[in-house]
Scaffold this motif. Structure first.
Motif, mmCIF file in Angstrom:
data_model
loop_
_atom_site.group_PDB
_atom_site.id
_atom_site.type_symbol
_atom_site.label_atom_id
_atom_site.label_comp_id
_atom_site.label_asym_id
_atom_site.label_seq_id
_atom_site.Cartn_x
_atom_site.Cartn_y
_atom_site.Cartn_z
ATOM 1 N N ALA A 40 0.844 -1.192 0.000
ATOM 2 C CA ALA A 40 0.000 0.000 0.000
ATOM 3 C C ALA A 40 0.882 1.245 0.000
ATOM 4 N N PRO A 41 0.417 2.337 -0.582
ATOM 5 C CA PRO A 41 1.208 3.572 -0.581
ATOM 6 C C PRO A 41 1.427 4.066 0.843
ATOM 7 N N ARG A 42 2.556 4.682 1.053
ATOM 8 C CA ARG A 42 2.875 5.217 2.373
ATOM 9 C C ARG A 42 2.503 6.694 2.445
ATOM 10 N N GLN A 43 2.018 7.124 3.606
ATOM 11 C CA GLN A 43 1.611 8.513 3.780
ATOM 12 C C GLN A 43 2.799 9.468 3.727
ATOM 13 N N ALA A 44 3.912 9.085 4.312
ATOM 14 C CA ALA A 44 5.031 10.019 4.489
ATOM 15 C C ALA A 44 5.515 10.673 3.190
ATOM 16 N N PRO A 45 5.796 9.911 2.120
ATOM 17 C CA PRO A 45 6.259 10.568 0.887
ATOM 18 C C PRO A 45 5.215 11.518 0.297
ATOM 19 N N MET A 46 3.949 11.151 0.424
ATOM 20 C CA MET A 46 2.895 12.028 -0.087
ATOM 21 C C MET A 46 2.858 13.330 0.713
ATOM 22 N N VAL A 47 2.923 13.204 2.031
ATOM 23 C CA VAL A 47 2.866 14.385 2.899
ATOM 24 C C VAL A 47 4.035 15.319 2.624
ATOM 25 N N ARG A 48 5.245 14.781 2.575
ATOM 26 C CA ARG A 48 6.422 15.640 2.382
ATOM 27 C C ARG A 48 6.415 16.329 1.025
ATOM 28 N N SER A 49 6.034 15.604 -0.026
ATOM 29 C CA SER A 49 6.034 16.228 -1.348
ATOM 30 C C SER A 49 5.015 17.358 -1.419
ATOM 31 N N LEU A 50 3.895 17.211 -0.714
ATOM 32 C CA LEU A 50 2.884 18.268 -0.679
ATOM 33 C C LEU A 50 3.325 19.432 0.220
ATOM 34 N N ALA A 51 3.827 19.107 1.390
ATOM 35 C CA ALA A 51 4.200 20.144 2.357
ATOM 36 C C ALA A 51 5.365 20.999 1.865
ATOM 37 N N LEU A 52 6.279 20.403 1.120
ATOM 38 C CA LEU A 52 7.469 21.119 0.663
ATOM 39 C C LEU A 52 7.323 21.696 -0.742
ATOM 40 N N GLY A 53 6.138 21.566 -1.334
ATOM 41 C CA GLY A 53 5.875 22.164 -2.641
ATOM 42 C C GLY A 53 6.686 21.567 -3.766
ATOM 43 N N LEU A 54 6.854 20.250 -3.767
ATOM 44 C CA LEU A 54 7.695 19.588 -4.760
ATOM 45 C C LEU A 54 6.940 19.124 -6.005
ATOM 46 N N LEU A 55 5.631 19.387 -6.054
ATOM 47 C CA LEU A 55 4.812 18.878 -7.150
ATOM 48 C C LEU A 55 4.170 20.006 -7.938
ATOM 49 N N SER A 56 3.845 19.716 -9.188
ATOM 50 C CA SER A 56 3.047 20.667 -9.970
ATOM 51 C C SER A 56 1.657 20.743 -9.330
ATOM 52 N N GLU A 57 0.914 21.782 -9.666
ATOM 53 C CA GLU A 57 -0.419 21.949 -9.081
ATOM 54 C C GLU A 57 -1.312 20.753 -9.390
ATOM 55 N N GLY B 280 6.072 9.228 9.928
ATOM 56 C CA GLY B 280 7.138 9.170 10.920
ATOM 57 C C GLY B 280 7.531 10.573 11.358
ATOM 58 N N PHE B 281 8.726 10.684 11.941
ATOM 59 C CA PHE B 281 9.163 11.938 12.539
ATOM 60 C C PHE B 281 9.139 13.115 11.565
ATOM 61 N N LEU B 282 9.536 12.892 10.316
ATOM 62 C CA LEU B 282 9.671 14.009 9.388
ATOM 63 C C LEU B 282 8.337 14.481 8.810
ATOM 64 N N SER B 283 7.348 13.630 8.779
ATOM 65 C CA SER B 283 6.094 13.977 8.107
ATOM 66 C C SER B 283 4.924 14.225 9.051
ATOM 67 N N THR B 284 5.000 13.699 10.264
ATOM 68 C CA THR B 284 3.894 13.869 11.211
ATOM 69 C C THR B 284 3.532 15.332 11.448
ATOM 70 N N PRO B 285 4.504 16.253 11.561
ATOM 71 C CA PRO B 285 4.122 17.649 11.788
ATOM 72 C C PRO B 285 3.288 18.259 10.671
ATOM 73 N N PHE B 286 3.304 17.668 9.464
ATOM 74 C CA PHE B 286 2.649 18.263 8.314
ATOM 75 C C PHE B 286 1.346 17.593 7.895
ATOM 76 N N VAL B 287 1.084 16.365 8.333
ATOM 77 C CA VAL B 287 0.008 15.575 7.744
ATOM 78 C C VAL B 287 -1.359 16.239 7.860
ATOM 79 N N LEU B 288 -1.733 16.746 9.020
ATOM 80 C CA LEU B 288 -3.066 17.322 9.170
ATOM 81 C C LEU B 288 -3.199 18.637 8.405
ATOM 82 N N GLY B 289 -2.163 19.463 8.459
ATOM 83 C CA GLY B 289 -2.190 20.734 7.746
ATOM 84 C C GLY B 289 -2.293 20.559 6.243
ATOM 85 N N VAL B 290 -1.607 19.561 5.709
ATOM 86 C CA VAL B 290 -1.658 19.293 4.267
ATOM 87 C C VAL B 290 -3.061 18.846 3.868
#
Length: 201
Positions: A1-18, A42-52
């Protein structure tokens, strides 16, 4: 299954096209639903998940994750008697002894940032300027937060009263704030104490 962390970080850090961001946010939302609104970061993505999730319009999913009482989730700790936010979601072993983990941890504890900057909507937006954009949701009927800025205390609260929501905002001296209510009302206010209402109908 896809993992939440890579999705969260790519969204939170603006790494994707609109276009890609909208698709990834939808995938993240579905992932959270499929996981019964448990936290999969995990540690790097938890701070961003709800806001994203809120940023891309998935307010209900964010609040369901916030209020979920099953592990992995913040309120699972409360269900076990926590008065702080732990490093792990189950801190006690089968004998009731605490594991070698922090019982007051910065990463899962970063959810407190969401309570300030999204639930109550207080954000620093420049020198002597704030953005206050509260986002009510979930089963909460009341929320209140204050920020002791160098200029004075910034306060934001909301209270759901049957057919309307009441917002109370305080802006310190020599400051301004852009206030954005969920219904779309937007105004720039100077220092003072303000009470506003929006219909829930």
């Amino acid at each position: 299954a896809p993992r939440q962390a890579p999705m969260v970080r790519s969204l939170a850090l603006g790494l994707l096209s609109e276009k890609d961001a909208v698709k990834v946010a939808a995938d993240l939302n579905q992932n959270a639903i499929d996981r019964n609104y448990t936290v999969g970061t995990g540690f790097l993505s938890t701070p961003f998940v709800l806001g994203v999730l809120v940023k891309y319009g998935y307010v209900d999913t964010a609040y369901r994750m916030l209020e979920n009482t099953k592990a992995p989730g913040w309120l699972a700790m409360v269900e076990q008697g926590a008065t702080t936010v732990w490093e792990v979601y189950h801190i006690f072993d089968k004998y009731g002894h605490p594991k070698a983990s922090s019982m007051n941890h910065y990463s899962p504890g970063a959810v407190c940032g969401f309570l300030f900057d999204t639930v109550c909507g207080i954000r620093v937006a420049g020198e002597n300027h704030f953005r206050i954009a509260p986002v009510p949701g979930g089963t909460l009927t009341f929320a209140e937060a204050s920020y002791d800025s160098p200029c004075g205390k910034v306060e934001s609260s909301w209270h759901i009263l049957h057919d309307r929501t009441k917002y109370v905002i305080t802006i310190p001296a020599n400051c301004t704030a852009e206030v954005i209510l969920p219904g779309g009302e937007r105004k720039t206010l100077s220092a003072g104490h303000y009470e506003m209402e929006e219909s829930n109908v």
